[in-house]
Write a protein that holds these residues in place. Structure first.
Motif, short mmCIF file in Angstrom:
data_model
loop_
_atom_site.label_atom_id
_atom_site.label_comp_id
_atom_site.label_asym_id
_atom_site.label_seq_id
_atom_site.Cartn_x
_atom_site.Cartn_y
_atom_site.Cartn_z
N GLN A 128 15.81 22.88 22.20
CA GLN A 128 14.96 21.69 22.24
C GLN A 128 13.93 21.79 23.36
OE1 GLN A 128 14.99 19.40 19.86
NE2 GLN A 128 13.18 18.52 20.82
N ILE A 129 14.33 22.31 24.50
CA ILE A 129 13.39 22.48 25.62
C ILE A 129 12.30 23.47 25.24
CG2 ILE A 129 13.15 23.42 27.95
CD1 ILE A 129 15.93 22.26 28.56
N ALA A 130 12.69 24.62 24.71
CA ALA A 130 11.72 25.66 24.37
C ALA A 130 10.78 25.21 23.26
CB ALA A 130 12.45 26.93 23.96
N ILE A 131 11.32 24.52 22.25
CA ILE A 131 10.48 24.10 21.13
C ILE A 131 9.54 22.99 21.55
CG2 ILE A 131 11.86 22.25 20.06
CD1 ILE A 131 10.31 25.21 18.19
N THR A 132 9.96 22.16 22.51
CA THR A 132 9.08 21.11 23.03
C THR A 132 7.88 21.72 23.74
OG1 THR A 132 10.92 19.56 23.29
CG2 THR A 132 8.93 19.12 24.58
N LEU A 133 8.13 22.73 24.56
CA LEU A 133 7.03 23.42 25.24
C LEU A 133 6.09 24.09 24.24
CD1 LEU A 133 9.02 25.06 28.19
CD2 LEU A 133 7.21 23.35 28.42
N ALA A 134 6.68 24.76 23.24
CA ALA A 134 5.86 25.45 22.24
C ALA A 134 5.04 24.44 21.42
CB ALA A 134 6.75 26.27 21.32
N MET A 192 1.07 12.50 18.96
CA MET A 192 2.42 12.95 19.26
C MET A 192 3.06 12.08 20.35
SD MET A 192 3.72 16.79 20.36
CE MET A 192 3.14 16.67 22.05
N PHE A 193 2.23 11.62 21.29
CA PHE A 193 2.74 10.86 22.43
C PHE A 193 3.28 9.50 22.01
CE2 PHE A 193 2.31 8.63 26.57
CZ PHE A 193 3.05 9.53 27.34
N MET A 194 2.80 8.94 20.90
CA MET A 194 3.33 7.66 20.44
C MET A 194 4.82 7.76 20.15
SD MET A 194 0.30 6.01 18.08
CE MET A 194 1.18 4.46 17.88
N GLY A 195 5.25 8.86 19.54
CA GLY A 195 6.67 9.08 19.29
C GLY A 195 7.44 9.28 20.58
N VAL A 196 6.79 9.95 21.56
CA VAL A 196 7.44 10.15 22.86
C VAL A 196 7.68 8.82 23.55
CG1 VAL A 196 7.14 11.17 25.16
CG2 VAL A 196 6.45 12.45 23.13
N VAL A 197 6.69 7.92 23.50
CA VAL A 197 6.83 6.60 24.12
C VAL A 197 7.98 5.83 23.49
CG1 VAL A 197 5.73 4.34 24.36
CG2 VAL A 197 4.45 6.41 24.89
N ASP A 198 8.07 5.85 22.16
CA ASP A 198 9.18 5.19 21.47
C ASP A 198 10.52 5.72 21.99
OD1 ASP A 198 7.41 3.79 19.96
OD2 ASP A 198 7.70 4.93 18.12
N THR A 199 10.62 7.04 22.11
CA THR A 199 11.87 7.66 22.54
C THR A 199 12.22 7.28 23.96
OG1 THR A 199 11.43 9.54 21.07
CG2 THR A 199 13.07 9.87 22.79
N VAL A 200 11.23 7.32 24.85
CA VAL A 200 11.48 6.99 26.26
C VAL A 200 11.91 5.53 26.40
CG1 VAL A 200 10.37 6.69 28.51
CG2 VAL A 200 9.94 8.76 27.18
N LEU A 240 3.98 21.52 22.42
CA LEU A 240 2.92 20.96 23.27
C LEU A 240 1.73 21.91 23.34
CD1 LEU A 240 2.03 18.68 25.15
CD2 LEU A 240 3.14 19.90 27.03
N THR A 241 1.98 23.19 23.59
CA THR A 241 0.87 24.15 23.66
C THR A 241 0.20 24.33 22.31
OG1 THR A 241 2.39 26.02 23.32
CG2 THR A 241 1.91 25.39 25.59
N PHE A 242 0.97 24.15 21.23
CA PHE A 242 0.43 24.33 19.88
C PHE A 242 -0.63 23.29 19.54
CE2 PHE A 242 0.77 23.78 15.18
CZ PHE A 242 0.30 25.04 14.81
N MET A 243 -0.65 22.16 20.25
CA MET A 243 -1.66 21.14 20.00
C MET A 243 -3.07 21.68 20.20
SD MET A 243 -0.11 18.41 18.98
CE MET A 243 1.06 19.52 18.17
N VAL A 244 -3.23 22.65 21.10
CA VAL A 244 -4.57 23.19 21.37
C VAL A 244 -5.09 24.01 20.19
CG1 VAL A 244 -5.94 24.69 22.86
CG2 VAL A 244 -4.31 23.08 23.86
N PRO A 245 -4.38 25.06 19.72
CA PRO A 245 -4.90 25.77 18.55
C PRO A 245 -4.97 24.88 17.30
CG PRO A 245 -2.70 26.56 19.10
CD PRO A 245 -3.17 25.72 20.25
N LEU A 246 -4.13 23.86 17.23
CA LEU A 246 -4.21 22.93 16.10
C LEU A 246 -5.54 22.17 16.14
CD1 LEU A 246 -2.35 22.18 13.74
CD2 LEU A 246 -1.55 20.23 15.09
N GLY A 247 -5.94 21.75 17.35
CA GLY A 247 -7.24 21.10 17.51
C GLY A 247 -8.39 22.06 17.25
N VAL A 248 -8.24 23.29 17.71
CA VAL A 248 -9.27 24.31 17.47
C VAL A 248 -9.38 24.59 15.97
CG1 VAL A 248 -9.91 26.72 17.84
CG2 VAL A 248 -9.01 25.37 19.74
N ALA A 249 -8.24 24.58 15.26
CA ALA A 249 -8.26 24.80 13.81
C ALA A 249 -9.05 23.71 13.10
CB ALA A 249 -6.83 24.84 13.28
#
Length: 467
Positions: A292-298, A46-54, A300-309
């Motif tokens: 956009q702020i709220a969905i970005t936070l959600a 996900m961070f690769m897209g963030v780097v492009d944007t920044v 980010l936290t969703f990466m953890v259960p996605l990894g657990v899945a």
């Protein structure tokens, strides 16, 4: 879901005894050990897209918008292919649990064949970018840059999907260190190449949006090459010799039968969230910014259960392959404890300090006010979101990929979105009303998947029949 076992499967009785000695506590530790690096990989991708944007954000607002839209177009086009390849999770994990090395090799090679075919399909979706952008009435000034970004990204589809094949394989084999190092290197490479191509350093012309796409393209090829090199000792026995049966149509069709529902599930999920975003834009720019702020936070936290899945799919799949239903149940419980436990903690943070979290993103009082209303709603659906993600992973490990798709269609599209429409446009809740639709859909999907898992564990659980 159809299951069958093969009478000629290799058996190792001593290994099966050892597997039955695994306790719930040891399974929980094993799940955490596997999930943590997988989470890092998810965040890294996900961070690769963030780097492009920044990087392009310092060029101009129009270039920033073009790259953001180009990234969105690319990932919506490739999400079906990416999800389809996740069929490798249960196939390889169950083969590992059964000590069936030949089946692992066949699955890896079939994964690469399928990745090649999906590359062609995805490229066909990416090629008409200009026409799609015009048809959807995007801003005329960003269409040329967005089109360039998408078309330059097309040669990166193959290495991206090949990396996914190797990632799923290594996760199933519990060899995640090469994936983590590859993602770290890819992010560093992407940032450096963005600096070169976007801004015109080291003799390169300043290419703007096209430069960002070129940097990501090179980084994706390096990802595929690097993970193969770092994990060569593990992957080589499964890549050579080439097995003729890996090209047989019937087994490939069976893999697709398992994988396409996963791809459709991811496509429908991203589509539902995208639809809410479009509706939020209809309410106003302030609401959209808060969303956009709220969905970005959600996200980010969703990466953890996605990894657990992902870890759950592997741990449950191995237990199924070993014909150890007790261990499969331990793995499922451990995954739910990890995923829902983490999301419960983040939910508490979202509920207690929404405005403080919003203030990390902006100083606009109006946007903070909207985000301050949405973030607590995100706190409510965090637990359900974690449960449905982990539930889908457990079912994937069991070989059931259709139930999550059915739950997604019913929960998101037949119930969640109508609830959002009514609450968002027919009540004073407005932005918050749109988000309460998330709560309705996620809770329904989570409960449905939990009931499906409970029903399957009451049956005789067997390996997926591919051959």
């Amino acid at each position: 879901m159809t299951h069958a076992t093969r009478d000629d499967e290799p058996r190792d009785s001593s290994a099966h005894v050892a597997l039955r000695d695994i306790t719930p506590e040891s399974e929980l530790r094993a799940t955490i050990r596997l999930a943590l690096p997988v989470v890092l990989v998810q965040i890294g991708m996900m961070f690769m897209g963030v780097v492009d944007t920044v990087m392009v954000g310092h060029v101009s607002s129009s270039v920033l918008a073009a790259v953001a839209l180009g990234n969105l177009y690319f990932f919506n086009a490739i999400v079906l292919a990416n999800g389809t390849l996740m069929a490798l999770d249960p196939i390889i994990a169950q083969a590992v649990g059964a000590h069936d090395t030949a089946a692992v090799s066949r699955a890896v090679q079939r994964g690469l064949v399928i990745a090649l075919g999906l590359t062609f399909v995805t490229a066909l979706l990416l090629l008409p970018a200009h026409g799609v952008l015009v048809l959807t009435r995007q801003q005329p000034e960003i269409i040329p840059d967005t089109t360039a970004y998408v078309r330059i990204s097309i040669p990166g589809v193959l290495p991206f999907l090949v990396f996914v094949v190797f990632r799923q394989t290594l996760q199933a084999l519990h060899r995640v260190a090469p994936i983590v190092w590859t993602i770290i290197g890819a992010n560093l490479c992407n940032a450096g190449l963005n600096w070169v191509f976007v801004y015109g350093n080291l003799g390169s012309p300043a290419l703007g949006a096209a430069g960002s796409a070129l940097a990501t393209l090179v980084s994706r090829w390096l990802m595929a090459i690097a993970v193969l090199a770092l994990a060569w000792s593990t992957l080589r026995p499964h890549l050579a010799p080439v097995r003729r049966e890996a090209w047989r149509f019937a087994p490939i069709a069976r893999v697709l039968q398992l994988g396409i529902p996963v791809g459709l599930q991811q496509l429908l999920e991203s589509g539902a969230f995208g639809a809410i975003g479009l509706m939020m834009g209809m309410l106003g720019t302030t609401e959209m910014a808060g969303h956009q702020i709220a969905i970005t936070l959600a996200a980010l936290t969703f990466m953890v259960p996605l990894g657990v899945a992902a870890a759950a799919a592997v741990r449950v799949g191995r237990a199924v392959g070993a014909r150890d239903p007790a261990r499969a149940r331990h793995a499922a419980r451990a995954a739910f404890i990890c995923g829902m436990g983490f999301m419960s903690m983040t939910a508490l943070g979202f509920l207690l300090a929404p405005r403080l979290l919003a203030a990390l993103f902006t100083t606009d009082a109006g946007v903070i006010a909207i985000a301050g209303v949405l973030i607590p709603v995100a706190g409510v659906f965090q637990i359900f979101d974690g449960a449905q993600a982990v539930g889908a992973g457990v079912l994937r490990g069991l070989g059931d990929t259709r139930a999550p798709l059915i739950g997604m269609i019913a929960g998101y599209w037949l119930i969640g979105l109508p609830v959002s429409l009514v609450l968002g446009f027919r009540t004073p809740l407005r932005a918050a009303g749109l988000w309460w639709g998330f709560v309705a859909s996620l809770s329904i999907v989570a409960v449905f998947l939990a009931l499906r898992i409970r029903a399957l564990f009451r049956r005789d659980i067997r390996r997926i029949a591919i051959e």
